[in-house]
Scaffold this motif. Structure first.
Motif, PDB file in Angstrom:
ATOM      1  N   ARG A 297       0.724  -1.237  -0.020  1.00  0.00           N
ATOM      2  CA  ARG A 297      -0.002   0.099   0.002  1.00  0.00           C
ATOM      3  C   ARG A 297       1.088   1.304  -0.082  1.00  0.00           C
ATOM      4  O   ARG A 297       0.409   2.280  -0.742  1.00  0.00           O
ATOM      5  CB  ARG A 297      -0.926  -0.032   1.118  1.00  0.00           C
ATOM      6  N   ALA A 298       1.877   1.213   0.456  1.00  0.00           N
ATOM      7  CA  ALA A 298       2.854   2.463   0.597  1.00  0.00           C
ATOM      8  C   ALA A 298       3.409   2.847  -0.670  1.00  0.00           C
ATOM      9  O   ALA A 298       3.797   4.086  -0.785  1.00  0.00           O
ATOM     10  CB  ALA A 298       4.160   2.219   1.699  1.00  0.00           C
ATOM     11  N   ARG A 299       3.405   1.797  -1.518  1.00  0.00           N
ATOM     12  CA  ARG A 299       3.872   2.315  -2.785  1.00  0.00           C
ATOM     13  C   ARG A 299       2.840   2.669  -3.970  1.00  0.00           C
ATOM     14  O   ARG A 299       3.101   3.263  -5.098  1.00  0.00           O
ATOM     15  CB  ARG A 299       4.595   0.930  -3.772  1.00  0.00           C
ATOM     16  N   VAL A 300       1.327   2.541  -3.454  1.00  0.00           N
ATOM     17  CA  VAL A 300       0.549   3.022  -4.112  1.00  0.00           C
ATOM     18  C   VAL A 300       0.305   4.171  -4.564  1.00  0.00           C
ATOM     19  O   VAL A 300       0.240   4.775  -5.828  1.00  0.00           O
ATOM     20  CB  VAL A 300      -0.839   2.200  -3.788  1.00  0.00           C
ATOM     21  N   PRO A 301       0.485   5.383  -3.740  1.00  0.00           N
ATOM     22  CA  PRO A 301       0.085   6.640  -3.936  1.00  0.00           C
ATOM     23  C   PRO A 301       0.826   7.429  -4.951  1.00  0.00           C
ATOM     24  O   PRO A 301       0.229   8.130  -5.914  1.00  0.00           O
ATOM     25  CB  PRO A 301       0.692   7.527  -2.692  1.00  0.00           C
ATOM     26  N   LEU A 302       2.408   6.924  -5.204  1.00  0.00           N
ATOM     27  CA  LEU A 302       3.063   7.433  -6.330  1.00  0.00           C
ATOM     28  C   LEU A 302       2.304   7.145  -7.606  1.00  0.00           C
ATOM     29  O   LEU A 302       2.465   7.699  -8.759  1.00  0.00           O
ATOM     30  CB  LEU A 302       4.568   6.997  -6.141  1.00  0.00           C
ATOM     31  N   LEU A 303       1.714   5.882  -7.843  1.00  0.00           N
ATOM     32  CA  LEU A 303       1.358   5.366  -8.941  1.00  0.00           C
ATOM     33  C   LEU A 303      -0.171   5.968  -9.365  1.00  0.00           C
ATOM     34  O   LEU A 303      -0.541   6.400 -10.379  1.00  0.00           O
ATOM     35  CB  LEU A 303       0.974   3.874  -8.970  1.00  0.00           C
ATOM     36  N   LEU A 304      -0.836   6.298  -8.218  1.00  0.00           N
ATOM     37  CA  LEU A 304      -2.104   7.121  -8.208  1.00  0.00           C
ATOM     38  C   LEU A 304      -1.807   8.700  -8.652  1.00  0.00           C
ATOM     39  O   LEU A 304      -2.744   9.153  -9.613  1.00  0.00           O
ATOM     40  CB  LEU A 304      -3.019   7.360  -7.203  1.00  0.00           C
ATOM     41  N   PHE A 305      -0.656   9.362  -8.276  1.00  0.00           N
ATOM     42  CA  PHE A 305      -0.672  10.852  -8.539  1.00  0.00           C
ATOM     43  C   PHE A 305       0.794  11.036  -8.266  1.00  0.00           C
ATOM     44  O   PHE A 305       1.241  10.837  -7.249  1.00  0.00           O
ATOM     45  CB  PHE A 305      -1.494  11.532  -7.906  1.00  0.00           C
ATOM     46  N   GLY A 306       1.382  11.268  -9.478  1.00  0.00           N
ATOM     47  CA  GLY A 306       3.002  11.360  -9.462  1.00  0.00           C
ATOM     48  C   GLY A 306       3.505  12.883  -9.176  1.00  0.00           C
ATOM     49  O   GLY A 306       4.430  13.284  -9.125  1.00  0.00           O
ATOM     50  N   GLY A 307       2.415  13.851  -8.943  1.00  0.00           N
ATOM     51  CA  GLY A 307       2.853  15.379  -8.492  1.00  0.00           C
ATOM     52  C   GLY A 307       2.368  16.181  -9.432  1.00  0.00           C
ATOM     53  O   GLY A 307       2.532  17.491  -9.131  1.00  0.00           O
TER      54      GLY A 307
END
Length: 448
Positions: A297-307
């Motif tokens: 789960r900790a790796r998911v946010p970057l996949l959802l939105f890279g900034g």
């Protein structure tokens, strides 16, 4: 006097003073009190910096010594890849005759296959306990150091064998390199980093296919090593024709979608995928947002939105908000980092107007960080800033647990228009993949 200064500087490990003494006229092959050239002093002390200064200053690594060895042979026996690299000198493939190259390869393989401890016992002639410690051999890896009866060797002969093979353009089977990399079960061992560097240089269809075939194997350590290689392929691009960026992204998406039974490996699949560009990144992230393992789960946010790019949609934002309330601290932190830029409207740093007014958005602003030295990326926008990067730097490996680099923007398509075919970074010789014995092939004119 200059020769005495040279020996004194080498004895105290002062590489700058060694260079100064050489520039002042000292003989790089000055013989010390034990009758050996000063280069042997640096080899015995495992002082790679001093050894490199001497070799660069003209010390002869192939000088025949009274016992029939040479400084280079002694470096190979000593087991430090950093020292061997320093002593090896320039153009060893053309400098050394074939018989001497084969001798060095056979010596390194014999030490590797027998083991450093057995070799040390043969030299020391003792059967007592061996004192072990772990030392940093270079900026990329560590190595066990063994001492018995006043003699010391380092257990880095697998890395030495790998480095010599590449220096002599003997292309070992990919399966053998992978086996060396994981044999120690230590992500910091020099054997692993040497195999990783070599496979990154040997970019070719056969090598890429042979490496990635190990993702289907039962050993999670080999699957993690595959991810290390793929991450280097994404981070450092020497030539657009052999980057395998699109193929790597497609493979990672398939790997994450088809299923990976080991949560530790799956987490690293998502981490490396976060360095790629692919239209399915958001879908992959949503698929794993509710995974039972917090490492995933900790790796998911970057996949959802890279900034950067358009604001995330409702489903993605809902997933990020749910992750921001996760019970795991690392998961919450990653979601917070992704949500912060998602709540802002991007604007141009040079004009104050929306980004499209400043020119087309670059496909990946951090391309420069993945570009080889001497190849300056051309900014897509007038206000873009160029960033330099050393080709030799090694990023954290997938199995090290180190933090990945800053988030990057991803496009809506996995395809990239072909870039220039030329590069100041040389292209690896064609690779020989799979099982079987190593063979020597002549490198192309621009081979590393």
């Amino acid at each position: 006097m200059d020769d005495e200064r040279l020996v004194a500087a080498a004895e105290r490990g002062d590489a700058e003073a060694v260079t100064a003494a050489l520039e002042a006229g000292a003989d790089p092959d000055t013989v010390t009190d034990d009758g050996l050239p000063v280069l042997c002093l640096a080899v015995a002390a495992y002082d790679a910096a001093v050894a490199e200064a001497l070799a660069e200053g003209g010390a002869d690594p192939d000088r025949r010594l009274p016992d029939g060895t040479t400084p280079l042979v002694r470096a190979v026996e000593g087991g430090s890849p950093a020292v061997v690299t320093a002593v090896l000198g320039r153009e060893p493939r053309t400098r050394l005759p074939e018989a001497e190259r084969e001798r060095l390869l056979a010596l390194a393989r014999r030490w590797y296959e027998r083991g450093a401890e057995e070799g040390l016992r043969d030299r020391a002639g003792g059967s007592g306990p061996v004192r072990r410690s772990s030392v940093r051999d270079d900026e990329y890896g560590s190595v066990p150091e063994l001492t018995l009866g006043g003699l010391t060797v380092r257990d880095g002969h697998g890395a030495i064998l790998t480095e010599l093979e590449w220096a002599f353009r003997v292309l070992a089977p990919v399966d053998e390199l992978v086996a060396r990399a994981v044999a120690r079960h230590d992500p910091e061992h020099v054997d692993r980093s040497a195999a990783l560097r070599t496979l990154d240089k040997r970019r070719g269809r056969e090598t890429w296919s042979a490496v990635t075939a190990h993702r289907h194997g039962p050993d999670p350590e080999r699957r993690l090593f595959v991810l290390d290689v793929l991450r280097l392929h994404l981070l450092f691009i020497s030539n657009w024709r052999n980057s395998y960026e699109r193929e790597t992204a497609e493979l990672l998406v398939a790997w994450a979608t088809e299923g990976e039974g080991d949560p530790r490996v799956l987490a690293e699949v998502l981490r490396v995928l976060g360095e790629a560009e692919h239209r399915e990144l958001e879908a992959v992230g949503l698929r794993h947002a509710g995974h039972s393992d917090p490492r995933v789960r900790a790796r998911v946010p970057l996949l959802l939105f890279g900034g950067e790019g358009p604001a995330p949609g409702a489903a993605t934002r809902a997933a990020l908000l749910a992750l921001a309330r996760d019970e795991d601290r690392d998961v919450r932190a990653g979601a917070a980092r992704a949500l912060a830029p998602a709540s802002r409207t991007p604007s141009s740093p040079c004009s104050g107007t929306p980004r499209p007014k400043c020119g087309p958005e670059p496909r990946r602003p951090s391309r420069a960080a993945r570009t080889a030295p001497g190849r300056s990326p051309t900014p897509s926008r007038p206000c873009a800033t160029r960033v330099s990067s050393r080709r030799g730097s090694m990023p954290p490996t997938a199995s090290s647990g180190a933090t990945t680099r800053a988030p990057t923007r991803r496009s809506n398509d996995s395809a990239r228009s072909p870039g220039p075919a030329t590069s100041t970074t040389t292209v690896s010789p064609r690779s020989f993949a799979g099982s079987g014995s190593a063979r020597t092939v002549p490198p192309p004119n621009n081979a590393e």
